[in-house]
Design a protein around this motif. Structure first.
Motif, PDB file in Angstrom:
ATOM      1  N   PRO A  42      -0.456   1.083  -9.834  1.00 54.03           N
ATOM      2  CA  PRO A  42       1.462   0.707  -9.212  1.00 54.03           C
ATOM      3  C   PRO A  42       0.576   0.656  -7.736  1.00 54.03           C
ATOM      4  O   PRO A  42       0.129   1.039  -6.879  1.00 54.03           O
ATOM      5  N   LEU A  43       1.465  -0.377  -6.819  1.00 54.24           N
ATOM      6  CA  LEU A  43       1.356  -1.339  -5.886  1.00 54.24           C
ATOM      7  C   LEU A  43       2.424  -1.527  -4.747  1.00 54.24           C
ATOM      8  O   LEU A  43       3.503  -2.108  -5.888  1.00 54.24           O
ATOM      9  N   LEU A  44       2.724  -0.228  -3.936  1.00 53.52           N
ATOM     10  CA  LEU A  44       3.526  -1.107  -2.536  1.00 53.52           C
ATOM     11  C   LEU A  44       3.728  -1.961  -1.910  1.00 53.52           C
ATOM     12  O   LEU A  44       2.619  -2.700  -1.475  1.00 53.52           O
ATOM     13  N   LEU A  45       4.605  -2.415  -1.891  1.00 51.56           N
ATOM     14  CA  LEU A  45       4.740  -3.731  -0.709  1.00 51.56           C
ATOM     15  C   LEU A  45       5.083  -3.089  -0.085  1.00 51.56           C
ATOM     16  O   LEU A  45       5.651  -3.275   0.723  1.00 51.56           O
ATOM     17  N   LEU A  55      -0.160  -5.201  -0.057  1.00 51.91           N
ATOM     18  CA  LEU A  55      -0.527  -3.617  -1.084  1.00 51.91           C
ATOM     19  C   LEU A  55      -1.116  -3.246  -1.364  1.00 51.91           C
ATOM     20  O   LEU A  55      -1.964  -2.905  -0.336  1.00 51.91           O
ATOM     21  N   LEU A  56      -0.264  -2.346  -0.681  1.00 54.54           N
ATOM     22  CA  LEU A  56      -0.584  -0.592  -1.017  1.00 54.54           C
ATOM     23  C   LEU A  56      -1.040   0.315  -2.376  1.00 54.54           C
ATOM     24  O   LEU A  56      -0.544   0.561  -2.928  1.00 54.54           O
ATOM     25  N   GLY A  57      -2.547   1.310  -2.617  1.00 55.24           N
ATOM     26  CA  GLY A  57      -2.516   1.607  -3.662  1.00 55.24           C
ATOM     27  C   GLY A  57      -3.195   3.072  -3.660  1.00 55.24           C
ATOM     28  O   GLY A  57      -3.867   2.650  -2.770  1.00 55.24           O
ATOM     29  N   LEU A 127       0.577   7.160   3.040  1.00 54.77           N
ATOM     30  CA  LEU A 127      -0.092   6.481   1.812  1.00 54.77           C
ATOM     31  C   LEU A 127       0.745   6.691   0.660  1.00 54.77           C
ATOM     32  O   LEU A 127       1.065   6.187  -0.545  1.00 54.77           O
ATOM     33  N   VAL A 128      -0.010   7.632   0.212  1.00 52.74           N
ATOM     34  CA  VAL A 128       0.422   8.729  -0.791  1.00 52.74           C
ATOM     35  C   VAL A 128       2.048   8.734  -0.755  1.00 52.74           C
ATOM     36  O   VAL A 128       2.671   8.856  -1.548  1.00 52.74           O
ATOM     37  N   ARG A 129       1.885   8.994   0.890  1.00 53.71           N
ATOM     38  CA  ARG A 129       3.896   9.879   0.729  1.00 53.71           C
ATOM     39  C   ARG A 129       4.624   8.220   0.588  1.00 53.71           C
ATOM     40  O   ARG A 129       6.149   8.892   0.077  1.00 53.71           O
ATOM     41  N   ARG A 130       4.655   7.596   1.040  1.00 54.05           N
ATOM     42  CA  ARG A 130       5.655   6.190   0.469  1.00 54.05           C
ATOM     43  C   ARG A 130       4.838   5.540  -0.627  1.00 54.05           C
ATOM     44  O   ARG A 130       6.127   5.370  -0.756  1.00 54.05           O
ATOM     45  N   LEU A 131       4.001   6.173  -1.721  1.00 54.78           N
ATOM     46  CA  LEU A 131       4.395   5.460  -2.733  1.00 54.78           C
ATOM     47  C   LEU A 131       4.802   6.475  -3.686  1.00 54.78           C
ATOM     48  O   LEU A 131       6.047   5.817  -4.299  1.00 54.78           O
ATOM     49  N   THR A 132       4.966   7.212  -3.321  1.00 54.81           N
ATOM     50  CA  THR A 132       5.578   8.705  -3.585  1.00 54.81           C
ATOM     51  C   THR A 132       7.404   8.132  -3.228  1.00 54.81           C
ATOM     52  O   THR A 132       8.884   8.141  -4.503  1.00 54.81           O
ATOM     53  N   GLU A 133       7.819   8.205  -2.389  1.00 54.31           N
ATOM     54  CA  GLU A 133       9.237   7.865  -1.512  1.00 54.31           C
ATOM     55  C   GLU A 133       9.642   6.464  -2.658  1.00 54.31           C
ATOM     56  O   GLU A 133      10.775   6.953  -2.648  1.00 54.31           O
ATOM     57  N   ARG A 164      -5.448  -1.151   0.513  1.00 54.53           N
ATOM     58  CA  ARG A 164      -5.212  -1.907   1.032  1.00 54.53           C
ATOM     59  C   ARG A 164      -5.478  -3.167   0.802  1.00 54.53           C
ATOM     60  O   ARG A 164      -6.327  -3.504   1.351  1.00 54.53           O
ATOM     61  N   LEU A 165      -4.983  -3.846  -0.367  1.00 52.60           N
ATOM     62  CA  LEU A 165      -4.561  -5.330  -0.435  1.00 52.60           C
ATOM     63  C   LEU A 165      -4.089  -6.251   1.081  1.00 52.60           C
ATOM     64  O   LEU A 165      -2.812  -6.034   0.423  1.00 52.60           O
ATOM     65  N   ARG A 166      -4.160  -6.990   1.976  1.00 53.79           N
ATOM     66  CA  ARG A 166      -3.715  -7.919   2.505  1.00 53.79           C
ATOM     67  C   ARG A 166      -3.156  -9.243   1.577  1.00 53.79           C
ATOM     68  O   ARG A 166      -4.652 -10.144   1.650  1.00 53.79           O
ATOM     69  N   ILE A 167      -2.754 -10.219   1.330  1.00 56.26           N
ATOM     70  CA  ILE A 167      -2.088 -10.620   0.154  1.00 56.26           C
ATOM     71  C   ILE A 167      -2.171 -11.695   1.306  1.00 56.26           C
ATOM     72  O   ILE A 167      -1.858 -12.514   2.500  1.00 56.26           O
ATOM     73  N   HIS A 168      -3.444 -12.937   0.551  1.00 56.70           N
ATOM     74  CA  HIS A 168      -4.130 -14.518   2.028  1.00 56.70           C
ATOM     75  C   HIS A 168      -3.386 -15.329   0.922  1.00 56.70           C
ATOM     76  O   HIS A 168      -3.153 -16.510   1.202  1.00 56.70           O
TER      77      HIS A 168
END
Length: 223
Positions: A42-45, A55-57, A127-133, A164-168
């Protein structure tokens, strides 16, 4: 990704909405030996930095993909949405002339960019907190990372590496029968909506929400 004009989606707000809805991705990157590493996660935007966002994961530290990402120039995160087989029997044009074939409708978003690994404990915890929330926020009694003992959480964090995947570059493909006449598209949506399969009904809803009625251009089509 092959993008015929009829199926291309360039609106950032639509692509971001799809990523947030789908969440679960396939992360792909090349290895220095010429191979490919693949991880499902899973990835958070995060919408920043504009216009494409980040993207964060996280991955298991034991996953060999971590080492490949540390050396890779970039990776691509693939988000697959609703998909469904389309029978020619759905088309009114089948009854008119019979010159129709089966196909497959689907939704896909590809987000490509460089990856930064996150290992600092404080950053990783955030990062884990944000994904969980993101996943727990809509629940009546949401679980929070703080519900678990601190020493247990710290031990779990030692077993993962954040990214962190910075979308280009971001590409969207909504293959929703836009290359068919309006009557055929309506027939596909109705046929899928009447299906017992949840995936078919999800595709019907997607077609009705996202695919404008248009007249196809000769030569458009394919998968």
């Amino acid at each position: 990704m092959y993008l015929p004009p009829a199926f291309r989606e360039d609106r950032i707000e639509v692509l971001h909405a799809l990523i947030r809805e789908i969440v679960f991705s396939t992360l792909v990157s090349a290895t220095s030996e010429g191979g490919v590493e693949v991880t499902h996660l899973p990835l958070l935007l995060d919408p920043e930095p504009a216009p494409f966002g980040t993207l964060l994961g996280h991955l298991a530290r034991a996953n060999g993909h971590v080492r490949a990402l540390a050396r890779a120039r970039e990776a691509v995160a693939i988000f697959l949405g609703p998909e469904a087989y389309v029978s020619p029997s759905f088309y009114p044009s089948k009854r008119a002339h019979g010159r129709v074939v089966p196909t497959w409708n689907y939704v896909a978003v590809h987000a490509t960019g460089p990856v930064e690994l996150v290992e600092e404990p404080g950053e990783l915890l955030e990062l884990v907190r944000r994904l969980t929330e993101q996943q727990e926020g809509a629940r009546e009694e949401p679980w929070a990372v703080g519900d678990a003992p601190d020493d247990f959480v710290a031990a779990q964090l030692r077993g993962i590496v954040g990214l962190r995947l910075r979308i280009h570059r971001i590409e969207g493909k909504l293959k929703l029968s836009q290359n068919r006449p309006a009557a055929d598209r309506q027939g596909v949506a109705a046929g899928l909506a009447a299906s017992a399969a949840a995936d078919d009904r999800a595709m019907a809803a997607c077609m009705r929400a996202l695919a404008p009625v248009r007249t196809p251009t000769e030569g458009e089509g394919g998968t």
